[in-house]
Design a protein around this motif. Sequence first.
Motif, PDB file in Angstrom:
ATOM      1  N   LYS A   1      36.001 -22.618 -15.434  1.00 28.10           N
ATOM      2  CA  LYS A   1      35.527 -21.237 -15.507  1.00 28.10           C
ATOM      3  C   LYS A   1      35.289 -20.815 -16.967  1.00 28.10           C
ATOM      4  O   LYS A   1      34.317 -20.124 -17.277  1.00 28.10           O
ATOM      5  CB  LYS A   1      36.544 -20.308 -14.848  1.00 28.10           C
ATOM      6  N   ILE A   2      36.185 -21.236 -17.860  1.00 29.52           N
ATOM      7  CA  ILE A   2      36.023 -20.856 -19.272  1.00 29.52           C
ATOM      8  C   ILE A   2      34.770 -21.505 -19.856  1.00 29.52           C
ATOM      9  O   ILE A   2      33.995 -20.873 -20.582  1.00 29.52           O
ATOM     10  CB  ILE A   2      37.280 -21.254 -20.064  1.00 29.52           C
TER      11      ILE A   2
ATOM     12  N   LYS B   1      23.098 -15.064 -23.145  1.00 28.82           N
ATOM     13  CA  LYS B   1      23.410 -13.845 -23.905  1.00 28.82           C
ATOM     14  C   LYS B   1      24.253 -12.867 -23.106  1.00 28.82           C
ATOM     15  O   LYS B   1      24.078 -11.647 -23.174  1.00 28.82           O
ATOM     16  CB  LYS B   1      22.136 -13.170 -24.388  1.00 28.82           C
ATOM     17  N   SER B   2      25.175 -13.415 -22.312  1.00 29.61           N
ATOM     18  CA  SER B   2      26.102 -12.579 -21.543  1.00 29.61           C
ATOM     19  C   SER B   2      27.189 -12.053 -22.482  1.00 29.61           C
ATOM     20  O   SER B   2      27.565 -12.708 -23.459  1.00 29.61           O
ATOM     21  CB  SER B   2      26.725 -13.393 -20.410  1.00 29.61           C
ATOM     22  N   LYS B   3      27.716 -10.836 -22.167  1.00 30.38           N
ATOM     23  CA  LYS B   3      28.755 -10.221 -22.980  1.00 30.38           C
ATOM     24  C   LYS B   3      29.931  -9.830 -22.084  1.00 30.38           C
ATOM     25  O   LYS B   3      29.907  -8.776 -21.443  1.00 30.38           O
ATOM     26  CB  LYS B   3      28.228  -8.983 -23.695  1.00 30.38           C
ATOM     27  N   PRO B   4      30.937 -10.672 -22.011  1.00 26.72           N
ATOM     28  CA  PRO B   4      32.121 -10.311 -21.224  1.00 26.72           C
ATOM     29  C   PRO B   4      32.936  -9.241 -21.946  1.00 26.72           C
ATOM     30  O   PRO B   4      32.672  -8.925 -23.119  1.00 26.72           O
ATOM     31  CB  PRO B   4      32.875 -11.637 -21.119  1.00 26.72           C
TER      32      PRO B   4
ATOM     33  N   GLN C   1      29.537 -16.643 -31.350  1.00 25.36           N
ATOM     34  CA  GLN C   1      30.309 -17.413 -32.316  1.00 25.36           C
ATOM     35  C   GLN C   1      31.744 -17.610 -31.828  1.00 25.36           C
ATOM     36  O   GLN C   1      32.345 -18.673 -32.017  1.00 25.36           O
ATOM     37  CB  GLN C   1      30.328 -16.704 -33.679  1.00 25.36           C
ATOM     38  N   TYR C   2      32.283 -16.607 -31.161  1.00 24.03           N
ATOM     39  CA  TYR C   2      33.665 -16.693 -30.689  1.00 24.03           C
ATOM     40  C   TYR C   2      33.814 -17.800 -29.649  1.00 24.03           C
ATOM     41  O   TYR C   2      34.695 -18.670 -29.763  1.00 24.03           O
ATOM     42  CB  TYR C   2      34.058 -15.331 -30.091  1.00 24.03           C
ATOM     43  N   TYR C   3      32.948 -17.802 -28.611  1.00 23.38           N
ATOM     44  CA  TYR C   3      33.056 -18.803 -27.546  1.00 23.38           C
ATOM     45  C   TYR C   3      32.632 -20.190 -28.038  1.00 23.38           C
ATOM     46  O   TYR C   3      33.115 -21.212 -27.530  1.00 23.38           O
ATOM     47  CB  TYR C   3      32.226 -18.376 -26.333  1.00 23.38           C
TER      48      TYR C   3
ATOM     49  N   ARG D   1      38.706  -9.919 -21.538  1.00 24.01           N
ATOM     50  CA  ARG D   1      38.424 -11.196 -20.893  1.00 24.01           C
ATOM     51  C   ARG D   1      38.328 -12.322 -21.933  1.00 24.01           C
ATOM     52  O   ARG D   1      38.848 -13.429 -21.724  1.00 24.01           O
ATOM     53  CB  ARG D   1      37.110 -11.078 -20.111  1.00 24.01           C
ATOM     54  N   ALA D   2      37.682 -12.048 -23.073  1.00 25.84           N
ATOM     55  CA  ALA D   2      37.561 -13.051 -24.128  1.00 25.84           C
ATOM     56  C   ALA D   2      38.929 -13.420 -24.685  1.00 25.84           C
ATOM     57  O   ALA D   2      39.213 -14.603 -24.932  1.00 25.84           O
ATOM     58  CB  ALA D   2      36.652 -12.534 -25.236  1.00 25.84           C
ATOM     59  N   GLU D   3      39.785 -12.422 -24.898  1.00 24.75           N
ATOM     60  CA  GLU D   3      41.128 -12.722 -25.413  1.00 24.75           C
ATOM     61  C   GLU D   3      41.932 -13.515 -24.393  1.00 24.75           C
ATOM     62  O   GLU D   3      42.694 -14.419 -24.737  1.00 24.75           O
ATOM     63  CB  GLU D   3      41.842 -11.413 -25.767  1.00 24.75           C
ATOM     64  N   GLN D   4      41.749 -13.180 -23.105  1.00 28.72           N
ATOM     65  CA  GLN D   4      42.464 -13.915 -22.058  1.00 28.72           C
ATOM     66  C   GLN D   4      41.989 -15.361 -21.999  1.00 28.72           C
ATOM     67  O   GLN D   4      42.787 -16.283 -21.801  1.00 28.72           O
ATOM     68  CB  GLN D   4      42.231 -13.220 -20.699  1.00 28.72           C
TER      69      GLN D   4
END
Length: 551
Positions: free
Chosen positions: A278-279, A290-293, A224-226, A297-300
Amino acid sequence: MRATSRKRKFPQLCRVIGGATLLFAALNLQAQSQPEISTSVDTTSIRIGEQIRFTVRVETDSSSVVFFPEGQTFSPLETVEAFMTDTTRKADRILLEKTYALTQFDSGAYLLPTQRIEVDGKGYFTDSLLISVATVPVDTVTQKMYDIKPLIGVDRDPLSWLRTLGWVLLVLLLAGIAVYWFFIRKKPLSPEEEEALLPPFERAMRELKRLETSRYLIQDEFKQYYTELTDIVRSYLEEEVHVSALESTTSELILKLELLKDAGQLRLEPDTLIQFRKILETADLVKFAKSKPEVSRAEQDRLVVESIVVKTKEAIPEPTEEELMQQAEYLAALKIQKKRKKIRLAFASLAGILLVALISSIAYFGFANVKDTLLGNPSKSLLEGEWVASSYGYPPVILETPEVLYRRDVNLPPEAREAVKEIDAFIYNNPDAKLSIAASSTLFNKTDAEPDFEGSIEQILKGFEEKGARNIITKQETFTTVSGVKGIKIYGRGDFPVPESSSRVDGAYTILMFGGNGFLQELVISWEEGDPYAEEIVDRILKTIEVKTTV
């Protein structure tokens, strides 16, 4: 022997006396139970328009039910007012007094008829009285005489059109308020609507700040975030750079941005496009693989997207003056278009309201009634207008009509003057409504002359034919007024010509005749057959007609 005889006679004498006493008491009780009725008037001689006080007194048992006369039962005198009944108690009996104020507007000697007083369901009748009505003396020597003034037209109701206009304005005002409130008024915007109206850059920055404070990363909801992160930047690019970003894949979107960069329409650094690629690739892995960084990294990535939005804003060339002019013209045209749309919507809404009101009125009142009200119908206007109650001629013919009847001069032929003393004729004619009302009262020279009803009927029908009426059908029956005066009713239909026109209509007519020794009274009404309003007018006139049969 004598003493014994006296003893025997004494009981017999007592029985005789006792029987007589009981008989006297019974007679006295029966006399007391009978009601005593008496009448009186304060005067038997008045002038025209003055009043007399007629009083009825009833003395009866306190448990009796008494009914006094009500309404116009004193004809030929007219009831002005019936006063409250006065009650006085006398032991086991009561005295009821009922007073009436009576008047008369024609001179002469009038017989006040007997009145029926009902006591416990049994009728008792009062005595009749002779009332003399004298004319007001006129000084014809010192007082100047003047001609009769002509009739002056009086407006029926000067404020009736204002009331109609007020109702129309009220309906239009309510309809206008409804249109303004629901369609024209600028409604308060919700926070979501206010945000949607912000420029693309400000809206994107606000959404990124909101994403920063969300709980997606705390709840381990990276998808949901990405998804929101990429949707924010894609929506911004689609609105600000005008590329189809939402429907493009990562490779297609980067290719479109590179083409815009090469064409000089978007001055972005190569590193910015590399970071953006890249983003987008990371987001694709999170959403589809279903990758989980890591959280950092998500905040960056969010900070990088924020920087990309800022750099893209700066990379868009400033519009030229010509582009600004075109944009201003476009916005002005768009504003005019929106205004016209609102006006059309308002008129459509108003037309819809009026249409609903019209359909509702037709469903409730009927199509013919609504049509006649909107388009105007002369007969309907007469029926619903203010009626006039008046007395015509002598002996008077009293009736209510939509308009007052005007006096008409009658020239008697020489052969008729020997029998006729005077004719009072009155008429009202409305060509638009095709309605005619005529009333007349005829006095004969001989007070014992009988009226010729058959001859009068023939004269009226002959007058119809002389005016062009054809195929006249005649029927006859007895007619009785409200007060019980009997007369003759002649009615029927025919083919009548329209005045001042070559056309003809199916017409109907009614003739009423009353009379007695020395006089004749007539009422003639004609109208268009099939006109429901005219038929209601005729019915109302016939219900209100009253004649005085005392000369």
